[in-house]
Design a protein around this motif. Structure first.
Motif, mmCIF file in Angstrom:
data_model
loop_
_atom_site.group_PDB
_atom_site.id
_atom_site.type_symbol
_atom_site.label_atom_id
_atom_site.label_comp_id
_atom_site.label_asym_id
_atom_site.label_seq_id
_atom_site.Cartn_x
_atom_site.Cartn_y
_atom_site.Cartn_z
ATOM 1 N N SER A 1 7.520 -20.361 -16.567
ATOM 2 C CA SER A 1 6.507 -19.424 -17.033
ATOM 3 C C SER A 1 7.133 -18.268 -17.808
ATOM 4 O O SER A 1 8.287 -17.882 -17.568
ATOM 5 N N LYS B 1 7.248 -22.915 -27.131
ATOM 6 C CA LYS B 1 6.285 -23.466 -28.077
ATOM 7 C C LYS B 1 6.113 -24.973 -27.895
ATOM 8 O O LYS B 1 5.142 -25.555 -28.376
ATOM 9 N N HIS C 1 3.038 -21.434 -17.070
ATOM 10 C CA HIS C 1 2.139 -20.294 -17.226
ATOM 11 C C HIS C 1 2.656 -19.308 -18.283
ATOM 12 O O HIS C 1 3.850 -19.022 -18.364
ATOM 13 N N ASN C 2 1.729 -18.811 -19.100
ATOM 14 C CA ASN C 2 2.005 -17.739 -20.057
ATOM 15 C C ASN C 2 3.109 -18.089 -21.053
ATOM 16 O O ASN C 2 4.139 -17.418 -21.146
ATOM 17 N N ASN C 3 2.868 -19.162 -21.792
ATOM 18 C CA ASN C 3 3.774 -19.528 -22.875
ATOM 19 C C ASN C 3 2.971 -19.665 -24.169
ATOM 20 O O ASN C 3 1.865 -19.125 -24.287
ATOM 21 N N MET C 4 3.509 -20.394 -25.134
ATOM 22 C CA MET C 4 2.841 -20.577 -26.426
ATOM 23 C C MET C 4 2.616 -22.060 -26.705
ATOM 24 O O MET C 4 2.660 -22.511 -27.845
ATOM 25 N N LEU C 5 2.367 -22.813 -25.658
ATOM 26 C CA LEU C 5 2.221 -24.262 -25.773
ATOM 27 C C LEU C 5 0.848 -24.631 -26.342
ATOM 28 O O LEU C 5 -0.174 -24.095 -25.928
ATOM 29 N N THR C 6 0.845 -25.549 -27.276
ATOM 30 C CA THR C 6 -0.404 -26.090 -27.825
ATOM 31 C C THR C 6 -0.621 -27.535 -27.396
ATOM 32 O O THR C 6 -1.741 -28.037 -27.432
ATOM 33 N N GLN D 1 -2.851 -19.732 -19.451
ATOM 34 C CA GLN D 1 -2.393 -18.756 -20.440
ATOM 35 C C GLN D 1 -1.534 -19.396 -21.532
ATOM 36 O O GLN D 1 -0.453 -18.903 -21.867
ATOM 37 N N ASN D 2 -2.033 -20.498 -22.060
ATOM 38 C CA ASN D 2 -1.408 -21.160 -23.204
ATOM 39 C C ASN D 2 -2.488 -21.470 -24.238
ATOM 40 O O ASN D 2 -3.617 -21.806 -23.879
ATOM 41 N N TRP E 1 -3.793 -23.917 -25.884
ATOM 42 C CA TRP E 1 -3.904 -25.359 -26.009
ATOM 43 C C TRP E 1 -4.815 -25.732 -27.172
ATOM 44 O O TRP E 1 -5.959 -25.284 -27.246
#
Length: 204
Positions: free
Chosen positions: A42, A47, A63-68, A88-89, A91
């Motif tokens: 987290s 990304k 949790h709380n990353n920049m993953l799409t 908190q990504n 998606w």
């Protein structure tokens, strides 16, 4: 006796350090008493999930990353996972999210939190697992529709229907021809006709 105890301690220490050596960077791993791992990835500005995850992972947090999306196959070796935190990504529920959706469907016993679409707009706030094929209509080969097979089946069905119509029309024409011959030729009786033709004549 002391030597044996030392050897056992060294083996346990080796196994303990080996389990933590599998911890992917930049995540933090915590070992449970039963041997499973909690892998905390987290708040790492991730990304994409590029690291190799330990197979004995029991709990995993992104949790709380920049993953799409999650790369296909990334979660396939996690046979012991029980919880997965994806909150908190941002998606993106496009073609690339299909793997995560299918993985969740194949692993219903895993408690997944935060798997909610943030884009595109028409999918916003929709749980990823609730996506249907309509969201993947433009995915090309990923959601391929066999149009050629459909066309071939349609042609076959139409051909069979046309053949049946032709046979029925031919039978009706033959029946009428035989009826005309019986009506105009006094030397031909109904008994001289085939059984099928007699039935059709009788019905007419």
């Amino acid at each position: 006796m002391i030597m044996k105890a030392t050897v056992v301690c060294n083996i346990l220490l080796f196994l303990h350090t080996s389990s933590f050596s599998m911890c992917p960077s930049p995540c933090i791993c915590t070992q449970y008493r039963h041997g499973g791992l909690h892998v905390d990835c987290s708040s790492r500005f991730l990304k994409n999930v590029y690291m190799s995850l330990p197979e004995n992972t029991v709990s995993l947090s992104f949790h709380n990353n920049m993953l799409t999306n999650i790369r296909p196959g990334q979660l396939d070796k996690l046979h012991h996972i029980q919880t997965l935190n994806l909150s908190q990504n941002p998606w993106s529920c496009d073609c690339n999210i299909a793997y995560l959706k299918h993985w969740m469907e194949d692993n219903p016993n895993v408690v997944v939190t935060g798997a909610t679409c943030q884009s595109p707009l028409h999918c916003q706030r929709m749980p990823i697992i609730h996506l249907t094929g309509n969201e993947f209509a433009s995915c090309g080969g990923r959601q391929h529709v066999d149009c050629q097979g459909f066309f071939a089946n349609t042609v076959i069905m139409l051909s069979l229907m046309l053949l049946v119509i032709i046979l029925v029309a031919w039978a009706a024409s033959v029946s009428k021809g035989l009826a005309w011959q019986v009506a105009t030729n006094p030397y031909i009786s109904e008994a001289d006709l085939p059984m099928g033709s007699r039935v059709r004549l009788a019905s007419s």
